[in-house]
Design a protein around this motif. Structure first.
Motif, mmCIF file in Angstrom:
data_model
loop_
_atom_site.group_PDB
_atom_site.id
_atom_site.type_symbol
_atom_site.label_atom_id
_atom_site.label_comp_id
_atom_site.label_asym_id
_atom_site.label_seq_id
_atom_site.Cartn_x
_atom_site.Cartn_y
_atom_site.Cartn_z
ATOM 1 N N LYS A 98 41.165 105.456 39.165
ATOM 2 C CA LYS A 98 40.640 106.780 38.835
ATOM 3 C C LYS A 98 39.126 106.686 38.736
ATOM 4 O O LYS A 98 38.587 105.779 38.097
ATOM 5 C CB LYS A 98 41.242 107.283 37.528
ATOM 6 C CG LYS A 98 40.609 108.562 37.026
ATOM 7 C CD LYS A 98 41.615 109.620 36.649
ATOM 8 C CE LYS A 98 40.906 110.851 36.097
ATOM 9 N NZ LYS A 98 41.780 112.009 36.036
ATOM 10 N N VAL A 99 38.445 107.628 39.363
ATOM 11 C CA VAL A 99 36.983 107.639 39.322
ATOM 12 C C VAL A 99 36.527 108.652 38.279
ATOM 13 O O VAL A 99 36.975 109.795 38.282
ATOM 14 C CB VAL A 99 36.390 107.965 40.711
ATOM 15 C CG1 VAL A 99 34.872 108.040 40.639
ATOM 16 C CG2 VAL A 99 36.832 106.931 41.725
ATOM 17 N N LEU A 100 35.643 108.196 37.383
ATOM 18 C CA LEU A 100 35.121 109.064 36.325
ATOM 19 C C LEU A 100 33.627 109.250 36.524
ATOM 20 O O LEU A 100 32.958 108.373 37.061
ATOM 21 C CB LEU A 100 35.318 108.409 34.955
ATOM 22 C CG LEU A 100 36.721 108.216 34.402
ATOM 23 C CD1 LEU A 100 36.628 107.494 33.072
ATOM 24 C CD2 LEU A 100 37.407 109.556 34.239
ATOM 25 N N ASN A 101 33.113 110.388 36.065
ATOM 26 C CA ASN A 101 31.666 110.584 36.052
ATOM 27 C C ASN A 101 31.150 110.229 34.673
ATOM 28 O O ASN A 101 31.479 110.893 33.697
ATOM 29 C CB ASN A 101 31.317 112.035 36.364
ATOM 30 C CG ASN A 101 31.381 112.308 37.842
ATOM 31 O OD1 ASN A 101 30.886 111.512 38.645
ATOM 32 N ND2 ASN A 101 32.020 113.398 38.217
ATOM 33 N N ILE A 102 30.361 109.161 34.607
ATOM 34 C CA ILE A 102 29.789 108.767 33.325
ATOM 35 C C ILE A 102 28.270 108.796 33.467
ATOM 36 O O ILE A 102 27.716 107.994 34.226
ATOM 37 C CB ILE A 102 30.242 107.351 32.905
ATOM 38 C CG1 ILE A 102 31.771 107.238 32.884
ATOM 39 C CG2 ILE A 102 29.609 106.950 31.573
ATOM 40 C CD1 ILE A 102 32.477 107.904 31.742
ATOM 41 N N ASP A 103 27.606 109.691 32.771
ATOM 42 C CA ASP A 103 26.141 109.808 32.797
ATOM 43 C C ASP A 103 25.609 109.735 34.229
ATOM 44 O O ASP A 103 24.805 108.872 34.562
ATOM 45 C CB ASP A 103 25.484 108.703 31.952
ATOM 46 C CG ASP A 103 26.096 108.618 30.575
ATOM 47 O OD1 ASP A 103 26.563 109.658 30.089
ATOM 48 O OD2 ASP A 103 26.132 107.517 30.004
ATOM 49 N N ALA A 104 26.134 110.584 35.083
ATOM 50 C CA ALA A 104 25.673 110.702 36.470
ATOM 51 C C ALA A 104 26.007 109.501 37.344
ATOM 52 O O ALA A 104 25.530 109.392 38.464
ATOM 53 C CB ALA A 104 24.166 110.988 36.531
ATOM 54 N N LEU A 105 26.820 108.618 36.834
ATOM 55 C CA LEU A 105 27.273 107.503 37.670
ATOM 56 C C LEU A 105 28.774 107.661 37.919
ATOM 57 O O LEU A 105 29.502 108.085 37.023
ATOM 58 C CB LEU A 105 27.052 106.175 36.944
ATOM 59 C CG LEU A 105 25.806 105.350 37.267
ATOM 60 C CD1 LEU A 105 25.934 103.993 36.605
ATOM 61 C CD2 LEU A 105 25.593 105.200 38.756
#
Lengths: 250, 524
Positions: A98-105
Motif C-alpha cells: 500500500k502506498v501512503l502519502n507522508i509529508d509529500a513523499l
C-alpha cells in the motif's frame, strides 16, 4: 508453550528492546544508505508491482497469536472493509502493498501478514530480520493472546533488527461486552517494554489508519531526517492524533 | 446387481491388439483407439507430467513401498509395512467393543456436536486420527476432547493385535466397516456405513495421512513423537482442520481423487501452448514446479527437467488453494511438503491469483525459502508475457465455460462419463446433466462411480468391464491398459447401444484431445 519457555530463558524482567523512540543517534541518510535488510531508497520514484509510483519503501510485519485479527486489520487498512463471517486463517505469509502519502513523499508499505499458528513460526522468523516495523497485536477479548505478548516481544528481540519499530496494538476494541484486557493493562505493558501502544478495531476502523500512518511517519522520518533535526516522537504523535480524532468524532 | 461382468484374463493386461511400435508412432483413431498404454486419447506426446502412477493400486501400501524402493526414495524412520497382516473379521467381539465405545461416548459431551447423539453416530463416514499414544489428533465430526476415550479404545485394538505380531486391518460388523491404517507415528481409523471396500477406505485414509504430512513433514512428525510420545499434535495443526475437512469432502465428490488423475481446463491448444511457454520462460533457479490452476481445473504445469509431480501431491495443492481464501488479494508464501516427492522436507510455494476476482491461481513451487521476491518477479514476467502474446484474454474467455455439455458428444442416451488417460494421469468429464445437479443426486452418481471403480479394482478379483442396468440409469465401466472409462446412460438404453456409444465417445475424445488434455507438457 514453546514461547513461554523462551520467556523464562530470557528473563522477562529486563526490557528486551530499546524503545524505537528512545535515545539513539546517527540515524540520518547514512543509515538509509546502509544495506540493512533490503531497505529500498531509490533516488528517483520507482514503480511497485501494482504499478504505483513511490519514493521510499518499508517492510511492515503484522505479528501476534492466531485469531487476534491481523488479516482483518490489514484488510481494513488496505480496502476499508471488514472481513465479517467465518474465520479465515492465513497460510504462511501474505504479502500486500500500500502506498501512503507522508509529508509529500510517497511511502510504499510492503505489508507482511503472518500466520499466527505455531507451525508457521519458523517461516515467519526468517522474515523478521528484514522488517523495518512490526505491528504486534493482541485481542482485548482474549487474555491468552495478551499474556503471550511478552513471549512475542522476546521473539522479536531475538530475530528482528535492533532498530526495528515496534508498536503494540490491542485489537477488537469495539467488543465492549467481551473485553477481558483493560486498556490500562495494555498501556502498562507497553510502557514496561518502551513501545508505543494503542487500541484498534478492524471492525469499526478505530485507529487502524493511524497505526500504519504513524509507523510510516516514523520510518520516513528516520530515513530522511537531517542529523540535527529532532527525533520524531512516535508515541506523542499517536497520542496527539488520537486526541484530535477523538474530539472530531464526538 | 443384475449386471454382466467379464473376468479379466491375467494375460490380457499385457496383451496388445497391434504391434506396439506401430501404435506408438501413429496415433490410431480406429474404433478402439489406444488399447496400448501411451497411445490412448489424451496420452502425452512427449512425456508424462506426473510420476508414472499405477493409478489406483499406486495408493496401496505394498506397491507404494516397492515403487519407492525401485525409485530410490529415501524415507526417514519409516517402518516397512508388513504385508502379511491379516484382515481381522470379528463378530461378537466387535459388538462388545462397540458397547465399550458407547459408554465412552456418554461420558463426554461436546459443544459443537454431541458425540453420544444418534445424529453423530449416523454420519456416513467418520475419520479419526490419533497418535500412537492414543491421543486424539483429528475427528471429522464432534470434538477431539469428547472422543479421547473412543480413540483410546481404537488404539487399544491396534496394540492388542500388534502384540501378537499382527496388524489389524478392518472390522466388519453391524453394517459398519472400521478400517485401520497404521502409519507410525500416526494411526488413522475410518468408520463407514457406505458400500465402499476396505481398500477404498484405506486409500482415503492414506490421503488424510498425506495431508497431515504435507503440513508438517514426516521428519518433523517423527522428531516430535520421538521426543514426546504424548504430544498433542493439534497444537501444530491448529488452523488446518478445514483442510482435512475439505479433503474428505473432495474424496466423496471429486472424480479426480477417485481416478487418481487431474482434469484440465478445456482450452485451444494454441492458447495453452502460449500459456505454457510463458510460464516456462518465467523461470528461476530454485523453481521446481509452476502450476496454473483455474478453480479445480489444471491449466498447465511446467516442471523442472527430470522432476515429476505426483497426482496426490497435486491434489493436496488443489486442496490447499481451494480451502484458503487468503491468497485472493495478496501474494502467499508458505512452506509445503509434497509427501509423494519427499516426506522429509518442505518446498516453499508462492501462491497468488492472477487477479483478485479471477479463478486463475498461480503456484510457484521453490526449494528456497528466501526466494519470495524472485518468484514474485517470475509471476510478473509471466503476466507480462501472457498479455504481450494476447493469451490472457483467450484464457479468461475459456474460463467463462470451464466445462462442456455431454450433448456435444452427440450420443443421445449418454448422460455423463469419466474418461482417464492412464499414461498422462489426466481425465476428462462433462458437466453434470440436470438430473444429477442436486446435491443428493450428485452424491449418488459419484457413489455409483465409486462402486464401479471399487469392483474394477477389486484386490483379488479385478474386472475388465462391467455393464449394470439400474432403475434410474444404466452404467458401464471399462478399463484397459491405456484408459479407464465410466459411463452413465439413460435407463432406457441397451447394452448394444452402450457398446457402440463407447466407440463413438472414444473417437470424439480423440478428436478433441488437444483441447481436453495437455498433450505436450513442458519443462524448464
Amino acid at each position: 508453550m514453546s514461547r513461554k519457555k523462551a520467556v523464562k530463558a530470557k528473563g522477562s524482567s529486563k526490557s528486551p528492546k530499546p524503545s524505537p523512540c528512545s535515545g539513539r543517534s546517527g540515524k540520518g541518510l547514512a543509515a538509509a544508505a546502509a544495506p540493512s535488510g533490503g531497505l529500498v531508497y531509490p533516488s528517483r520514484p520507482s514503480i511497485s508491482n501494482s504499478g504505483e509510483f513511490y519514493d521510499i519503501a518499508f517492510k511492515v510485519m503484522l505479528v501476534g497469536d492466531s485469531g487476534v485479527g491481523k488479516t482483518c486489520l490489514l484488510v481494513r487498512f488496505k480496502d476499508g472493509a471488514f472481513l465479517a463471517g467465518s474465520f479465515i486463517s492465513t497460510v504462511g505469509i501474505d504479502f500486500r502493498n500500500k502506498v501512503l502519502n507522508i509529508d509529500a513523499l510517497k511511502v510504499k508499505l510492503q505489508i507482511w501478514d503472518t500466520a499466527g499458528q505455531e507451525r508457521f513460526r519458523s517461516v515467519t522468523h526468517a522474515y523478521y530480520r528484514d522488517a523495518h516495523a512490526l505491528l504486534l497485536l493482541y485481542d482485548v477479548t482474549n487474555k491468552r493472546s495478551f499474556d503471550n505478548i511478552r513471549a512475542w516481544l522476546t521473539e522479536i528481540h531475538e530475530y528482528a533488527q535492533q532498530d526495528v519499530v515496534v508498536m503494540l496494538l490491542g485489537n477488537k476494541a469495539d467488543s465492549t461486552h467481551d473485553r477481558v484486557v483493560k486498556r490500562e493493562e495494555g498501556e502498562k505493558l507497553a510502557k514496561e517494554f518502551g513501545v508505543p501502544f494503542m487500541e484498534t478495531s478492524a471492525k469499526s476502523g478505530l485507529n487502524v489508519e493511524l497505526a500504519f500512518t504513524a509507523v510510516a511517519k516514523e520510518l520516513k522520518h528516520r530515513t530522511t531526517k537531517e542529523p540535527d533535526e529532532p527525533k520524531f516522537q512516535l508515541q506523542e504523535y499517536v497520542d496527539k492524533e488520537m486526541r484530535t480524532a477523538g474530539c472530531c468524532r464526538s | 446387481m443384475d449386471g454382466e461382468v467379464h473376468r479379466a484374463a491375467a494375460s490380457w493386461e499385457n496383451g496388445t491388439l497391434a504391434p506396439v511400435d506401430r501404435l506408438r508412432t501413429e496415433r490410431a483413431d480406429s474404433p478402439t483407439p489406444g488399447l496400448v498404454e501411451g497411445t490412448e486419447p489424451g496420452a502425452g506426446q512427449k512425456s508424462a507430467m506426473f510420476v508414472h502412477a499405477q493409478s489406483f493400486e499406486d495408493l496401496t501400501a505394498e506397491t507404494e513401498e516397492a515403487r519407492k524402493e525401485a525409485e530410490g526414495y529415501s524415507e526417514l524412520g519409516k517402518p516397512a509395512d508388513s504385508t502379511d497382516g491379516i484382515e481381522v473379521l470379528m463378530g461378537k467381539d466387535t459388538i462388545s467393543e462397540k458397547q465399550n465405545k458407547k459408554e465412552g461416548w456418554q461420558d463426554s459431551k461436546s459443544k459443537e456436536e454431541d458425540v453420544s447423539s444418534e445424529a453423530w453416530r449416523s454420519h456416513r463416514k467418520h475419520v479419526f486420527v490419533l497418535s500412537e499414544a492414543g491421543k486424539p489428533i483429528y475427528t471429522r465430526y464432534g470434538t477431539e476432547e469428547a472422543l479421547s476415550s473412543t480413540m483410546g479404545v481404537m488404539m487399544a485394538l491396534v496394540s492388542f493385535v500388534e502384540a501378537d505380531k499382527n496388524i489389524i486391518r478392518s472390522i466388519h460388523a453391524d453394517g459398519y466397516k472400521v478400517v485401520f491404517l497404521s502409519k507410525s507415528p500416526l494411526v488413522l481409523v475410518g468408520v463407514s456405513r457406505t458400500s465402499q471396500s476396505d481398500k477404498e477406505l484405506m486409500r482415503e485414509l492414506q490421503y488424510i495421512y498425506y495431508q497431515i504430512v504435507s503440513l508438517l513433514t514426516l521428519t518433523q512428525l517423527n522428531h516430535i513423537f520421538q521426543h514426546k510420545q504424548n504430544y498433542d499434535l493439534r497444537r501444530l495443526l491448529a488452523g488446518s482442520e478445514h483442510l482435512t475437512d475439505n479433503l474428505l469432502h473432495r474424496l466423496d465428490r471429486d472424480p479426480g481423487l477417485l481416478l487418481s488423475a487431474v482434469t484440465c481446463l478445456p482450452l485451444a491448444s494454441s492458447t495453452r501452448d502460449v500459456v505454457s511457454s510463458s510460464l516456462q520462460a518465467a523461470k528461476a533457479k530454485s523453481l521446481v514446479f509452476s502450476i496454473l490452476l483455474a478453480g479445480d481445473y489444471l491449466v498447465t504445469l511446467v516442471r523442472k527437467k527430470d522432476q515429476f509431480l505426483h497426482h496426490i501431491d497435486l491434489h493436496l495443492v488443489f486442496n490447499l488453494v481451494g480451502s484458503s481464501s487468503s491468497f485472493r488479494e495478496g501474494e502467499g508464501w508458505t512452506p509445503i511438503c509434497l509427501p509423494k516427492f519427499n516426506t522429509a522436507g518442505f518446498f516453499h510455494a508462492h501462491i497468488s491469483y492472477l487477479e483478485p476476482a479471477s479463478d486463475l491461481c498461480l503456484i510457484l513451487v521453490s526449494t528456497d525459502r528466501e526466494d519470495f521476491f524472485n518468484l514474485s518477479e517470475c509471476k510478473q514476467r509471466f503476466l507480462e508475457r501472457l498479455s504481450k502474446r494476447n493469451a490472457y484474454q483467450a484464457l479468461k474467455d475459456a474460463l467463462k465455460s470451464p466445462s462442456y455439455s455431454v450433448a456435444q458428444v452427440g450420443i443421445p442416451e449418454l448422460r455423463h462419463f469419466l474418461y482417464k488417460s492412464k499414461s498422462s494421469g489426466l481425465y476428462t468429464s462433462p458437466e453434470l446433466p440436470v438430473v444429477y445437479q442436486s446435491e443428493e443426486e450428485e452424491e449418488r452418481l459419484m457413489g455409483l462411480y465409486h462402486d464401479l471403480h471399487s469392483r474394477l479394482h477389486h484386490a483379488t478379483r479385478p474386472l475388465r468391464s462391467i455393464y449394470h442396468c439400474g432403475e434410474t440409469e444404466n452404467l458401464m465401466a471399462w478399463v484397459t491398459s491405456g484408459f479407464e472409462l465410466y459411463l452413465c446412460f439413460s435407463p432406457l438404453g441397451t447394452k448394444a447401444l452402450a457398446v457402440s456409444a463407447v466407440n463413438k465417445l472414444l473417437k470424439w475424445i480423440r478428436k478433441e484431445e488437444d483441447r481436453l488434455f495437455i498433450l505436450s507438457p513442458l519443462t524448464y
